[in-house]
Design an enzyme around this catalytic site. Sequence first.
Site, short mmCIF file in Angstrom:
data_model
loop_
_atom_site.label_atom_id
_atom_site.label_comp_id
_atom_site.label_asym_id
_atom_site.label_seq_id
_atom_site.Cartn_x
_atom_site.Cartn_y
_atom_site.Cartn_z
N GLU A 43 0.83 -1.21 0.00
CA GLU A 43 0.00 0.00 0.00
C GLU A 43 0.86 1.26 0.00
O GLU A 43 0.55 2.22 -0.72
CB GLU A 43 -0.95 -0.01 1.19
CG GLU A 43 -2.07 -1.04 1.05
CD GLU A 43 -3.01 -1.06 2.24
OE1 GLU A 43 -2.86 -0.19 3.13
OE2 GLU A 43 -3.91 -1.93 2.28
N HIS A 81 -10.27 1.51 0.19
CA HIS A 81 -10.71 0.65 1.30
C HIS A 81 -12.22 0.44 1.31
O HIS A 81 -12.72 -0.31 2.15
CB HIS A 81 -10.25 1.25 2.64
CG HIS A 81 -8.80 1.02 2.92
ND1 HIS A 81 -7.81 1.72 2.27
CD2 HIS A 81 -8.16 0.16 3.76
CE1 HIS A 81 -6.63 1.31 2.72
NE2 HIS A 81 -6.82 0.37 3.60
#
Length: 329
Positions: free
Chosen positions: A175, A208
């Site tokens: 990420e 997300h």
Amino acid sequence: MAALGGDGLRLLSVSRPERQPESAALSGPGSGLCCWVSVFSCFSLACSYVGSLYVWKSELPRDHPAVIKRRSTSVLVVSSLSPLCVLLWRELTGIQPGTSLLTLMGFRLEGIFPAALLPLLLTMILFLGPLMQLSMDCPCDLTDGLKVVLAPRSWARCLTDMRWLRNQVIAPLTEELVFRACMLPMLAPCTGLGPAVFTCPLFFGVAHFHHIIEQLRFRQSSVGSIFVSAAFQFSYTAVFGAYTAFLFIRTGHLIGPVLCHSFCNYMGFPAVCAALEHPQKWPLLAGYALGVGLFLLLLQPLTDPKLYGSLPLCMLLERTGASETLLCS
């Protein structure tokens, strides 16, 4: 030349065109195109990262070891290919960073030790209250706790636990590589460093939202609570993304954001409600307040660019004719 005299030399010096910034795309008519390329590149990276999680069809929940293995493979492939997107962006915009691609993305040796230690220390100071809470609730004393942490058997058990590997290693590394190391160099010449700190986390926060799919599929709670939870998760992941983007710019390293990400994944969101009901509520609340106060006090000194050497993103903006003083000094 002598026949020109002093006036002629002055005329020549005045009429000589000044050297323009290296990337006219940022200051001329093509600035809009440069920004569109940057935003589209970041959007493509975010979609690729999230999309890679769903190339494997499975009826199993996300925490099942088989699902974690397949998804980890996918995101590792996508993140390892993500620097190619930065290369393509560089070719399309004509921007020349003046450093190697790896250096621009935070892979460098200069200042690596303070870059690994100081941002993590700063983050641990912010979590002073939760760390106190964890210590108070832990059944073992400090000596026993250190023995467990340092025991090779404990680490061997962690390295064979797919959930631990996902949360502490794979997710932080991939990420931060995709959403910070690749996106910030593409966004900064378009928006400037300050706006990039807050623009980049939007891609991170939206990425997300895919957890909604998982929760709706397995009906883990009501639809309303799922969307409220998703909105809350978007908010705190966006704030966290802004923090790690700030660390990446101020240190010029990827290792600090990765370690802080891993630490925050381990700690989770601070259990403030539990602290309010804790038998030792007041010392805990004092720890929370002290941690936040010290964090704000030490944020600038511990991320002073002088501690980490030259900053690749600041050098990039200098070459493109932009001036950034707040985050670069």
